[in-house]
Motif scaffolding. Structure first.
Motif, mmCIF file in Angstrom:
data_model
loop_
_atom_site.group_PDB
_atom_site.id
_atom_site.type_symbol
_atom_site.label_atom_id
_atom_site.label_comp_id
_atom_site.label_asym_id
_atom_site.label_seq_id
_atom_site.Cartn_x
_atom_site.Cartn_y
_atom_site.Cartn_z
ATOM 1 N N MET A 25 26.096 -5.706 10.513
ATOM 2 C CA MET A 25 26.430 -6.027 9.133
ATOM 3 C C MET A 25 26.970 -4.807 8.396
ATOM 4 O O MET A 25 27.870 -4.924 7.582
ATOM 5 C CB MET A 25 25.213 -6.599 8.419
ATOM 6 C CG MET A 25 24.814 -7.983 8.939
ATOM 7 S SD MET A 25 23.369 -8.655 8.131
ATOM 8 C CE MET A 25 24.018 -8.920 6.495
ATOM 9 N N CYS A 26 26.401 -3.625 8.686
ATOM 10 C CA CYS A 26 26.903 -2.403 8.038
ATOM 11 C C CYS A 26 28.320 -2.098 8.491
ATOM 12 O O CYS A 26 29.141 -1.628 7.704
ATOM 13 C CB CYS A 26 25.982 -1.224 8.334
ATOM 14 S SG CYS A 26 24.402 -1.307 7.475
ATOM 15 N N GLN A 27 28.624 -2.385 9.766
ATOM 16 C CA GLN A 27 29.976 -2.165 10.262
ATOM 17 C C GLN A 27 30.957 -3.056 9.493
ATOM 18 O O GLN A 27 32.017 -2.603 9.069
ATOM 19 C CB GLN A 27 30.058 -2.471 11.761
ATOM 20 C CG GLN A 27 29.297 -1.478 12.610
ATOM 21 C CD GLN A 27 29.175 -1.921 14.060
ATOM 22 O OE1 GLN A 27 29.350 -3.086 14.386
ATOM 23 N NE2 GLN A 27 28.850 -0.978 14.920
ATOM 24 N N LYS A 28 30.587 -4.299 9.311
ATOM 25 C CA LYS A 28 31.446 -5.247 8.600
ATOM 26 C C LYS A 28 31.614 -4.824 7.127
ATOM 27 O O LYS A 28 32.720 -4.807 6.606
ATOM 28 C CB LYS A 28 30.841 -6.647 8.680
ATOM 29 C CG LYS A 28 31.612 -7.722 7.984
ATOM 30 C CD LYS A 28 32.752 -8.282 8.766
ATOM 31 C CE LYS A 28 32.305 -8.952 10.027
ATOM 32 N NZ LYS A 28 33.400 -9.303 10.898
ATOM 33 N N ALA A 29 30.516 -4.465 6.478
ATOM 34 C CA ALA A 29 30.565 -4.102 5.057
ATOM 35 C C ALA A 29 31.406 -2.859 4.825
ATOM 36 O O ALA A 29 32.141 -2.770 3.844
ATOM 37 C CB ALA A 29 29.155 -3.887 4.526
ATOM 38 N N GLY A 30 31.293 -1.886 5.739
ATOM 39 C CA GLY A 30 32.027 -0.638 5.574
ATOM 40 C C GLY A 30 33.395 -0.640 6.227
ATOM 41 O O GLY A 30 34.175 0.288 6.031
ATOM 42 N N GLY A 31 33.693 -1.679 7.032
ATOM 43 C CA GLY A 31 34.975 -1.738 7.706
ATOM 44 C C GLY A 31 35.161 -0.582 8.679
ATOM 45 O O GLY A 31 36.265 -0.060 8.826
ATOM 46 N N ALA A 32 34.077 -0.183 9.339
ATOM 47 C CA ALA A 32 34.112 0.998 10.207
ATOM 48 C C ALA A 32 33.073 0.854 11.315
ATOM 49 O O ALA A 32 32.210 -0.025 11.250
ATOM 50 C CB ALA A 32 33.821 2.245 9.372
#
Length: 120
Positions: free
Chosen positions: A1-8
């Motif tokens: 989810m953090c990858q998706k939220a940060g786009g990274a």
């Protein structure tokens, strides 16, 4: 989810007590990405700013949003079960979110409002 939220590949955060935060250029907007989980962003430009749990005493601030982000030390890596294989382990404490909160993962999956990792 953090990858998706940060786009990274990962999201670098620094924890801060909620009562110590002062917004100097207006209040951020929020998106409830899953039940009781909020992600803050600048309503003027869309910059991702933080992650917080409803009622939590700490807020995880996006390190890259700080003026001198490179000066903030990295102390731990969470959620290593979703680390990209091409990224070597960092020389810091490593913890999976599954170890930290196993009962909460199903609840997060069920209430996740972020776009899934597949076409819909």
């Amino acid at each position: 989810m953090c990858q998706k939220a940060g786009g990274a590949p990962f999201a670098a955060h620094v924890g801060a007590p909620v009562e110590s935060l002062i917004w100097t250029r207006g209040e951020p907007s929020e998106f409830e990405s899953s039940a009781g989980i909020f992600r803050g962003f600048c309503k003027a430009c869309g910059t991702y700013l933080y992650f917080r749990r409803e009622g939590g005493k700490r807020q995880s601030m996006a390190m890259a949003a700080f003026d001198r982000a490179a000066d903030i030390p990295l102390n731990a890596e969470l959620g290593i079960e979703s680390r990209w294989p091409a990224l070597a382990p960092l020389p810091i404490e490593q913890v999976t979110s599954e170890e930290e909160n196993p009962e909460g993962l199903d609840a997060i999956r069920e209430s996740n409002k972020q776009h899934p990792d597949h076409d819909t």
